[in-house]
Design a protein around this motif. Structure first.
Motif, PDB file in Angstrom:
ATOM      1  N   GLY A 222      75.456  20.722  32.641  1.00 38.33           N
ATOM      2  CA  GLY A 222      75.631  21.420  31.378  1.00 38.33           C
ATOM      3  C   GLY A 222      77.013  21.184  30.814  1.00 38.33           C
ATOM      4  O   GLY A 222      77.783  20.357  31.315  1.00 38.33           O
ATOM      5  N   VAL A 223      77.328  21.924  29.756  1.00 40.11           N
ATOM      6  CA  VAL A 223      78.628  21.839  29.101  1.00 40.11           C
ATOM      7  C   VAL A 223      79.322  23.185  29.249  1.00 40.11           C
ATOM      8  O   VAL A 223      78.710  24.244  29.015  1.00 40.11           O
ATOM      9  CB  VAL A 223      78.477  21.449  27.622  1.00 40.11           C
ATOM     10  N   TYR A 224      80.590  23.149  29.611  1.00 40.96           N
ATOM     11  CA  TYR A 224      81.363  24.351  29.914  1.00 40.96           C
ATOM     12  C   TYR A 224      82.692  24.351  29.150  1.00 40.96           C
ATOM     13  O   TYR A 224      83.250  23.290  28.861  1.00 40.96           O
ATOM     14  CB  TYR A 224      81.684  24.434  31.412  1.00 40.96           C
ATOM     15  N   ALA A 225      83.189  25.526  28.882  1.00 45.55           N
ATOM     16  CA  ALA A 225      84.561  25.693  28.411  1.00 45.55           C
ATOM     17  C   ALA A 225      85.436  25.986  29.615  1.00 45.55           C
ATOM     18  O   ALA A 225      85.030  26.712  30.530  1.00 45.55           O
ATOM     19  CB  ALA A 225      84.639  26.846  27.409  1.00 45.55           C
ATOM     20  N   GLY A 226      86.624  25.402  29.641  1.00 41.56           N
ATOM     21  CA  GLY A 226      87.491  25.634  30.788  1.00 41.56           C
ATOM     22  C   GLY A 226      88.890  25.106  30.581  1.00 41.56           C
ATOM     23  O   GLY A 226      89.326  24.863  29.445  1.00 41.56           O
ATOM     24  N   TRP A 227      89.563  24.934  31.698  1.00 43.98           N
ATOM     25  CA  TRP A 227      90.958  24.481  31.681  1.00 43.98           C
ATOM     26  C   TRP A 227      91.126  23.323  32.654  1.00 43.98           C
ATOM     27  O   TRP A 227      90.421  23.229  33.650  1.00 43.98           O
ATOM     28  CB  TRP A 227      91.903  25.619  32.091  1.00 43.98           C
ATOM     29  N   LEU A 228      92.086  22.476  32.357  1.00 45.76           N
ATOM     30  CA  LEU A 228      92.464  21.387  33.262  1.00 45.76           C
ATOM     31  C   LEU A 228      93.947  21.505  33.578  1.00 45.76           C
ATOM     32  O   LEU A 228      94.770  21.663  32.668  1.00 45.76           O
ATOM     33  CB  LEU A 228      92.157  20.024  32.630  1.00 45.76           C
ATOM     34  N   PHE A 229      94.280  21.428  34.868  1.00 46.18           N
ATOM     35  CA  PHE A 229      95.665  21.447  35.323  1.00 46.18           C
ATOM     36  C   PHE A 229      96.001  20.067  35.877  1.00 46.18           C
ATOM     37  O   PHE A 229      95.300  19.572  36.766  1.00 46.18           O
ATOM     38  CB  PHE A 229      95.875  22.499  36.419  1.00 46.18           C
ATOM     39  N   ASP A 230      97.068  19.440  35.348  1.00 48.34           N
ATOM     40  CA  ASP A 230      97.437  18.120  35.854  1.00 48.34           C
ATOM     41  C   ASP A 230      98.434  18.266  36.997  1.00 48.34           C
ATOM     42  O   ASP A 230      98.751  19.380  37.438  1.00 48.34           O
ATOM     43  CB  ASP A 230      97.974  17.224  34.732  1.00 48.34           C
ATOM     44  N   GLU A 231      98.933  17.148  37.508  1.00 50.21           N
ATOM     45  CA  GLU A 231      99.813  17.184  38.683  1.00 50.21           C
ATOM     46  C   GLU A 231     101.151  17.860  38.391  1.00 50.21           C
ATOM     47  O   GLU A 231     101.838  18.308  39.301  1.00 50.21           O
ATOM     48  CB  GLU A 231     100.036  15.765  39.205  1.00 50.21           C
ATOM     49  N   ALA A 232     101.536  17.910  37.107  1.00 45.56           N
ATOM     50  CA  ALA A 232     102.780  18.592  36.726  1.00 45.56           C
ATOM     51  C   ALA A 232     102.539  20.066  36.454  1.00 45.56           C
ATOM     52  O   ALA A 232     103.430  20.761  35.963  1.00 45.56           O
ATOM     53  CB  ALA A 232     103.378  17.913  35.493  1.00 45.56           C
ATOM     54  N   HIS A 233     101.312  20.549  36.778  1.00 46.36           N
ATOM     55  CA  HIS A 233     100.904  21.944  36.565  1.00 46.36           C
ATOM     56  C   HIS A 233     100.846  22.314  35.091  1.00 46.36           C
ATOM     57  O   HIS A 233     100.900  23.499  34.748  1.00 46.36           O
ATOM     58  CB  HIS A 233     101.822  22.909  37.327  1.00 46.36           C
ATOM     59  N   ARG A 234     100.759  21.307  34.222  1.00 45.59           N
ATOM     60  CA  ARG A 234     100.515  21.592  32.814  1.00 45.59           C
ATOM     61  C   ARG A 234      99.039  21.961  32.652  1.00 45.59           C
ATOM     62  O   ARG A 234      98.179  21.416  33.348  1.00 45.59           O
ATOM     63  CB  ARG A 234     100.853  20.383  31.944  1.00 45.59           C
ATOM     64  N   CYS A 235      98.783  22.877  31.734  1.00 46.42           N
ATOM     65  CA  CYS A 235      97.421  23.385  31.539  1.00 46.42           C
ATOM     66  C   CYS A 235      96.896  22.931  30.185  1.00 46.42           C
ATOM     67  O   CYS A 235      97.585  23.060  29.170  1.00 46.42           O
ATOM     68  CB  CYS A 235      97.449  24.910  31.631  1.00 46.42           C
ATOM     69  N   TRP A 236      95.659  22.397  30.177  1.00 44.00           N
ATOM     70  CA  TRP A 236      95.059  21.899  28.948  1.00 44.00           C
ATOM     71  C   TRP A 236      93.685  22.544  28.755  1.00 44.00           C
ATOM     72  O   TRP A 236      92.891  22.635  29.691  1.00 44.00           O
ATOM     73  CB  TRP A 236      94.875  20.379  29.020  1.00 44.00           C
ATOM     74  N   PRO A 237      93.368  22.975  27.518  1.00 42.44           N
ATOM     75  CA  PRO A 237      92.010  23.474  27.247  1.00 42.44           C
ATOM     76  C   PRO A 237      91.036  22.299  27.217  1.00 42.44           C
ATOM     77  O   PRO A 237      91.333  21.244  26.645  1.00 42.44           O
ATOM     78  CB  PRO A 237      92.147  24.121  25.859  1.00 42.44           C
ATOM     79  N   VAL A 238      89.867  22.473  27.833  1.00 39.63           N
ATOM     80  CA  VAL A 238      88.919  21.363  27.924  1.00 39.63           C
ATOM     81  C   VAL A 238      87.486  21.823  27.708  1.00 39.63           C
ATOM     82  O   VAL A 238      87.113  22.948  28.046  1.00 39.63           O
ATOM     83  CB  VAL A 238      88.997  20.654  29.308  1.00 39.63           C
TER      84      VAL A 238
END
Length: 321
Positions: A222-238
């Motif tokens: 399915g398709v979800y709303a969420g967040w992505l955290f990269d290796e620098a701990h920056r947070c992105w809406p996805v």
């Protein structure tokens, strides 16, 4: 937190400890209640708080043809146990030979001799020893024999006992909000970003594709709303897509995360390839379907991004790494 990889890694003549035993898959609210009591009892007596767990999961050894996905990856489980305030985690390498120990042998070899327990914190449903023949009553009797207290923990949950089974059921159905209610946090998976077929980029929705070696249980397609955290701990809406890309007649399941609302200067040079990222699920938007043609797909993806933006505006990201 000290990490003891096997009984041989435990220091000789360890300080007195308060321990608990479990698989802790998911480290959900019920587990956290147990861990909190371990920490509290240990601090109250000046002892070390210890969580004893197993690798692999005993089910893998005893029922290799009836495998279940782990809710959390191994590193994530250790991190969550550490966040709960536990001083040391002992990971016992579970084998058929280890499983042959009687309940008393297990208690003497592990709880008494290895970690010098003065108290054991367990639920009434505890099982241990050969063929799970030891239960709560057995633990109390052995505590009297070997000189440790047994602290019982009541089941935790409002309308249903918090359990890993409940979480798995919820994730299989895509009910990530329900899973979050039991976990006490949003569900997460971890994986390396790899190159895909670049279809999303061609359609104007570039995605970070996770490799097949994802750690953590992947929710239903399915398709979800969420967040992505990269290796620098920056947070992105996805906006997250899980499935086999039925519009393009895909076969294998893929986890793809489209970062929305990036600053214009980052649109061209945004690169996550090779990074080990964390994807957090907030809400399921829809199931996975095949569309009749690319225009219909693009129209739906645009709606998915708009809906993701609305959902995340009301649910701030969890700042924990």
């Amino acid at each position: 937190m000290h990490y003891w990889d096997g009984l041989a890694a435990v220091p000789e003549n360890p300080a007195p400890s308060v321990v608990t035993i479990g698989n802790f898959d998911g480290v959900h609210r019920g587990h956290l209640q147990v861990l909190d009591q371990v920490v509290s009892a240990a601090r109250g007596s000046g002892a070390t708080s210890v969580a004893i767990t197993f690798d692999p999961h005993p089910r893998v050894v005893h029922r290799p043809n009836d495998l279940q996905e782990a809710i959390t990856g191994y590193e994530e489980k250790a991190r969550l146990i550490e966040q709960a305030g536990i001083d040391a985690m002992l990971v016992i390498h579970y084998t058929l030979e280890f499983a042959q120990q009687s309940p008393e042998e297990f208690v003497k070899n592990v709880i008494v001799d290895a970690v010098n327990a003065t108290a054991v914190v367990v639920g009434r449903d505890v099982r241990f020893g050969f063929r799970n023949s030891g239960d709560f009553g057995t633990m109390v009797e052995l505590g009297r024999t070997y000189g440790f207290d047994v602290i019982d923990v009541a089941d935790f949950g409002e309308d249903r006992r918090c359990s890993s089974t409940w979480i798995r059921e919820s994730l299989r159905e895509g009910q990530v909000r329900e899973a979050a209610r039991v976990l006490g946090r949003n569900h997460r998976v971890h994986g390396e970003v790899v190159h895909g077929f670049a279809r999303g980029r061609e359609l104007g929705f570039p995605t970070a594709n996770l490799s097949d070696e994802v750690q953590g249980m992947i929710p239903a397609d399915g398709v979800y709303a969420g967040w992505l955290f990269d290796e620098a701990h920056r947070c992105w809406p996805v906006a997250i897509s899980i499935g086999s890309n039925p519009t393009f007649e895909g076969v294998s399941r893929v986890v793809e995360a489209h970062v929305i609302d990036r600053p214009q200067e980052q649109v061209e040079d945004f690169d996550l390839y090779g990074q080990f990222v964390t994807v957090e699920f907030v809400e399921r938007l829809r199931g996975m379907v095949a569309f009749e043609g690319i225009p219909k797909l693009v129209e739906q993806m645009t709606q998915d991004v708009d809906r993701t933006r609305q959902v995340l505006a009301a649910v701030p990201a969890d700042p924990r790494p």
